[in-house]
Design an enzyme around this catalytic site. Sequence first.
Site, PDB file in Angstrom:
ATOM      1  N   CYS A  45      -3.061  16.608   4.274  1.00 30.52           N
ATOM      2  CA  CYS A  45      -3.112  15.146   4.161  1.00 30.52           C
ATOM      3  C   CYS A  45      -4.571  14.670   4.123  1.00 30.52           C
ATOM      4  O   CYS A  45      -5.378  15.059   4.969  1.00 30.52           O
ATOM      5  CB  CYS A  45      -2.377  14.488   5.326  1.00 30.52           C
ATOM      6  SG  CYS A  45      -2.410  12.688   5.312  1.00 30.52           S
ATOM      7  N   CYS A  73     -12.481 -26.085 -12.811  1.00 30.67           N
ATOM      8  CA  CYS A  73     -11.316 -26.095 -13.694  1.00 30.67           C
ATOM      9  C   CYS A  73     -11.540 -25.171 -14.888  1.00 30.67           C
ATOM     10  O   CYS A  73     -12.479 -25.373 -15.652  1.00 30.67           O
ATOM     11  CB  CYS A  73     -11.034 -27.511 -14.184  1.00 30.67           C
ATOM     12  SG  CYS A  73     -10.000 -28.453 -13.063  1.00 30.67           S
TER      13      CYS A  73
END
Length: 444
Positions: free
Chosen positions: A386, A135
């Site tokens: 590319c 927590c």
Amino acid sequence: MVDLSINCGGIISPSPFWLASAPPTNSAYQVCKAFEAGWGGAVWKTIGEPVMNVCNRYGAVDYNGQKILGLNNIELISDRPIEVNLREIAETKKLWPDRAVVVSLMVESKREVWHDIVKRTIDTGADGIELNYGCPHGMSERGMGSAVGQVPEYCQMITEWVMEASTIPVLVKLTPNVADVRFPGRAAKRAGANGISLINTINSMMGVDLDTFELKPAVDGKGGHGGYAGPAVKPIALNMVSQIALDPEIRLPISGIGGISTWRDALEFILLGASSVQVCTAVMHYGFRIIEDMLEGLTNWMEAKGYTSLDQIRGKALRGIDDFGNLNLLFKSVARIDESKCIQCNLCYIACEDSAHQCIDLVEQTMPRNNGSEISLQPRVRENDCVGCRLCYIVCPVEGCISMVRLDDGLQSKTWNELVKELPQPLTWDALRAFQRQHGIEIH
């Protein structure tokens, strides 16, 4: 026949699908309703010291029309008395002896207090214990939750106290709010834990109201950090689960948590080493009913692939994980656009032009239209330029319109770690360019 049953650190359940320790597991009513729907197990909402929760304790990130892409909460552990929770846990286990009932615990860091709560939990008949070391808010300020999980020495010490008293399997739930999750994982292993659960929620702040300047959510005008969960955290969870699964010093069963909404999500966790998977936010959004699709989807996938048990697929994707320095530099792919599927939205062109390598052109072409024709702009890839970054593939809204096509022969491989050993040191740009020319790699 497909068998979905699992054994996670000694905790057995008819399927890998558990509810995580959270609001959906806050009572016997909820857990029993979930089991009726088909869930294989549940981790009871964390019980421990008295707390009071506040109003306005949830916040969410919505994106592009999708609700709850991420969920933030400042809710604490169960605000019901420990005695009530323990009684309902015992009742639930008696009603559902074939389902996994795991109890999440969080108390102050004293050996005698941990021994007491562990023994009382065992008396309920629960199948296992999960230690909440995760927590990030509320409880951590009291020296619990992530205040324990962030310090391996504390993680080991408290787990050892629990193992002294426990006669049932113990899972240690780890916080993601650390630099390296393996260190608390190793501490749990040294302490004798039976398994590891991860991840707990991520420390976060959801946003600011631009009119009132208050945090979201606000409690009477004030707010703070909370725990982040939901689909947006899944990539972080997958990474940390794989880190634990691959660490040779840990080698413990894993209960995977973090952004699991579908059977596909769950399967990814299993392929990266998880035995069970825990679900929370998706249930808070859609209800317990989602288990039907999860069970059916996973079963159908396994049947189609020819698998009969989860043991046959657990961890199968781990073999593909490696360091960046071991990736093949000679692997070559380029983007290709299927013009028959292209809707000419030009998102690929914009992304490539502004954010990548300017290797997509807009080419004029004449298109027939009713009684005539019109000129349109068709995106086309200049393959020689590319670099195969894959950005256009990601932004394209049409499935199958852009594909990444491999161009190398697959026979050669050279990694960065290998390359730096062969080329002159210190490595220069000229040496790197020479290597690129030798292997026909385009230089940009």
